[in-house]
Every structure is written in C-alpha cells, then in structure tokens.
Design a protein around this motif. Structure first.
Motif, PDB file in Angstrom:
ATOM      1  N   VAL A 284      -6.033  -4.825  10.248  1.00  7.81           N
ATOM      2  CA  VAL A 284      -5.194  -5.712  11.059  1.00  7.81           C
ATOM      3  C   VAL A 284      -3.923  -6.179  10.360  1.00  7.81           C
ATOM      4  CG1 VAL A 284      -7.245  -6.510  12.280  1.00  7.81           C
ATOM      5  CG2 VAL A 284      -6.366  -7.865  10.380  1.00  7.81           C
ATOM      6  N   LYS A 285      -3.814  -5.925   9.042  1.00  5.30           N
ATOM      7  CA  LYS A 285      -2.607  -6.273   8.282  1.00  5.30           C
ATOM      8  C   LYS A 285      -2.194  -7.726   8.474  1.00  5.30           C
ATOM      9  CE  LYS A 285      -2.027  -1.951   6.977  1.00  5.30           C
ATOM     10  NZ  LYS A 285      -2.222  -1.536   5.574  1.00  5.30           N
ATOM     11  N   PRO A 286      -3.049  -8.682   8.097  1.00  9.27           N
ATOM     12  CA  PRO A 286      -2.681 -10.101   8.247  1.00  9.27           C
ATOM     13  C   PRO A 286      -1.591 -10.490   7.265  1.00  9.27           C
ATOM     14  CG  PRO A 286      -4.660  -9.915   6.940  1.00  9.27           C
ATOM     15  CD  PRO A 286      -4.338  -8.521   7.419  1.00  9.27           C
ATOM     16  N   ASP A 287      -0.965 -11.621   7.504  1.00 10.31           N
ATOM     17  CA  ASP A 287       0.005 -12.166   6.553  1.00 10.31           C
ATOM     18  C   ASP A 287      -0.690 -12.925   5.431  1.00 10.31           C
ATOM     19  OD1 ASP A 287       2.365 -11.392   8.112  1.00 10.31           O
ATOM     20  OD2 ASP A 287       1.656 -12.895   9.543  1.00 10.31           O
TER      21      ASP A 287
ATOM     22  N   VAL B  71      -5.424  -7.436  -2.668  1.00  8.28           N
ATOM     23  CA  VAL B  71      -4.123  -7.577  -3.315  1.00  8.28           C
ATOM     24  C   VAL B  71      -3.601  -6.236  -3.829  1.00  8.28           C
ATOM     25  CG1 VAL B  71      -2.959  -8.586  -5.324  1.00  8.28           C
ATOM     26  CG2 VAL B  71      -4.409 -10.009  -3.889  1.00  8.28           C
ATOM     27  N   GLU B  72      -4.500  -5.326  -4.195  1.00 10.47           N
ATOM     28  CA  GLU B  72      -4.087  -4.023  -4.715  1.00 10.47           C
ATOM     29  C   GLU B  72      -3.506  -3.111  -3.641  1.00 10.47           C
ATOM     30  OE1 GLU B  72      -7.589  -2.476  -6.529  1.00 10.47           O
ATOM     31  OE2 GLU B  72      -7.268  -3.520  -8.436  1.00 10.47           O
ATOM     32  N   ALA B  73      -3.784  -3.408  -2.382  1.00 11.26           N
ATOM     33  CA  ALA B  73      -3.321  -2.543  -1.292  1.00 11.26           C
ATOM     34  C   ALA B  73      -1.815  -2.646  -1.106  1.00 11.26           C
ATOM     35  CB  ALA B  73      -4.030  -2.913   0.005  1.00 11.26           C
ATOM     36  N   GLN B  74      -1.223  -1.603  -0.537  1.00  9.15           N
ATOM     37  CA  GLN B  74       0.214  -1.629  -0.257  1.00  9.15           C
ATOM     38  C   GLN B  74       0.496  -2.644   0.850  1.00  9.15           C
ATOM     39  OE1 GLN B  74       1.763   2.171   0.881  1.00  9.15           O
ATOM     40  NE2 GLN B  74       3.895   1.584   0.561  1.00  9.15           N
ATOM     41  N   ASP B  75       1.592  -3.376   0.701  1.00  6.31           N
ATOM     42  CA  ASP B  75       1.952  -4.417   1.675  1.00  6.31           C
ATOM     43  C   ASP B  75       0.794  -5.398   1.865  1.00  6.31           C
ATOM     44  OD1 ASP B  75       4.467  -3.241   2.142  1.00  6.31           O
ATOM     45  OD2 ASP B  75       3.586  -1.858   3.597  1.00  6.31           O
TER      46      ASP B  75
END
Length: 231
Positions: free
Chosen positions: A55-58, A79-83
C-alpha cells in the motif's frame, strides 16, 4: 483498510499492533482528522512488512512487541525498502527493553501509548513532513533508559574519537545538547545563539554525519560518549 478515495493532502498510515482494540481506537482517532487516513492494519511484524510494500504508506506506526516478527525487525525491513515510509514505534516505553534497538533499526521516533492524542497526531505529521524528532521529554527518558545499561557503554577509544576532524567544536556542543534531548530553542538558549543558528548547526550535523534525522543524531551523540551515562 478504508475504501474512501485518497486526497492529495492526506497522510497515509499503516498501523501495526497485535491488540485489535488498540488498532481500532487509533484508527478511529486518526481518521477523525481530514489530513490523516489509516490505509492498512497489521497484527504482527510480518503482516506490516508485506502491507507496507503493497500500500506504500507515508508513515508506518509499529508496536514494538508483537508475536512472530516484532516491531524492531519489521522496522528494519520496511526502512530498507525503496521509497520506504517513515516509521514511528508504538511503545509503553517504561516497560520496553528494545528502545535502543528500534532506533538502530531506523525508527524516526516514538509514540508512547499514554501520550495525549494531539501529541500522537502531531508526531505523525512531523515525520510525514520529512522531519524526525523524539519529543525532548521522551528523548531524556530514552537516554536514561539505555545509558544505564552496561552493554551500551561509550566507545573505549575516547569520547569524541569518532568525530575528530569531522565536526567543529561548536558542532560537538550542539550534538551533545541534541543527544540530551534539547530542542532547537533550548539549544539556542543554552549556547546564547539564535534559534535560526541552532537550526543551521543541526542541519550541518545531519549532512556531515550522514544522519537520516535527529533521532540518528541522538544515537551518534550517545555512541560517541557525548551523553553522560550518569544522567
């Protein structure tokens, strides 16, 4: 997960806590604000990592203590993930043995479960905006917590060995005060400088020390031996 459409101004939030009542209560309180929206909920760290990727939360709000994968490991993977989203840890604090580990994992701050609602909402907004700050009162308690532990002692090579030739004497002073939990205004008052100058010093420290945020400066100040283990 809400089916309501996003609006550009909304901060999208992932909640992870193994207690459904805690998640439900936070969701209702958060969603009562027009600029905030809970987009996903998880009951453990593994679910949180998967949902964060989907879901790519902020902002991801993670309980430290969860079954299976705990909040610390979940924070590290998120945290290691991109964006990657910003991560706020949810903790009872006084009973937690994992605060230092959570910071090292990449958390941008802490939400204490007995904090006032406005403080919780404010913390979410602050980290979503790209800043990161543990409230000074919480930082002081944090320092007292892990500075008292023998396994987290200052480096044997000397108090500022890691910083020699990297930052100026004034910046060492500022870093020490950041490590003690002082805000920019408190640093300014202590050093008899303007708040703008204090803010500039902190910004230069972030750049010179390649620190992601103010929380990492707290860690660096502690690890460099600038924060007294005697409180």
């Amino acid at each position: 997960m809400s089916d309501a459409p996003d609006t550009p101004a909304q901060i999208r939030i992932l909640l992870a806590d193994d207690q459904p009542l805690v998640r439900s209560g936070l969701r209702v309180l958060i969603n009562d604000n027009a600029d905030l929206r809970v987009v996903a909920e998880a009951g453990n760290g593994g679910e949180a990592v998967a949902l964060a990727a989907q879901v790519k939360p902020d902002v991801a709000v993670l309980d430290i203590r969860m079954p299976g994968m705990d909040g610390i490991e979940a924070a590290r993977r998120i945290v290691e993930a991109q964006d990657a989203p910003r991560v706020l840890m949810l903790t009872t604090f006084d009973d937690d043995d994992y605060v230092y580990g959570a910071l090292r994992a990449g958390a941008s701050g802490f939400l204490v479960k007995d904090m006032a609602l406005e403080e919780i909402l404010g913390a979410i907004r602050v980290v979503a905006a790209g800043d990161a700050l543990i409230a000074p009162s919480v930082t002081r308690r944090l320092i007292a917590e892990f500075a008292s532990r023998p396994d987290h002692g200052a480096p044997a090579g000397g108090p500022t060995r890691k910083l020699d030739g990297v930052i100026t004497e004034r910046e060492v002073e500022v870093l020490t005060l950041v490590g003690r939990g002082l805000s920019n205004s408190e640093i300014a008052a202590t050093l008899v400088i303007s708040v703008a100058t204090a803010k500039s010093h902190v910004a230069r420290l972030l750049t010179k020390l390649d620190a992601r945020d103010r929380v990492q400066l707290v860690i660096l100040a502690y690890e460099a031996g600038l924060v007294s283990t005697r409180g």
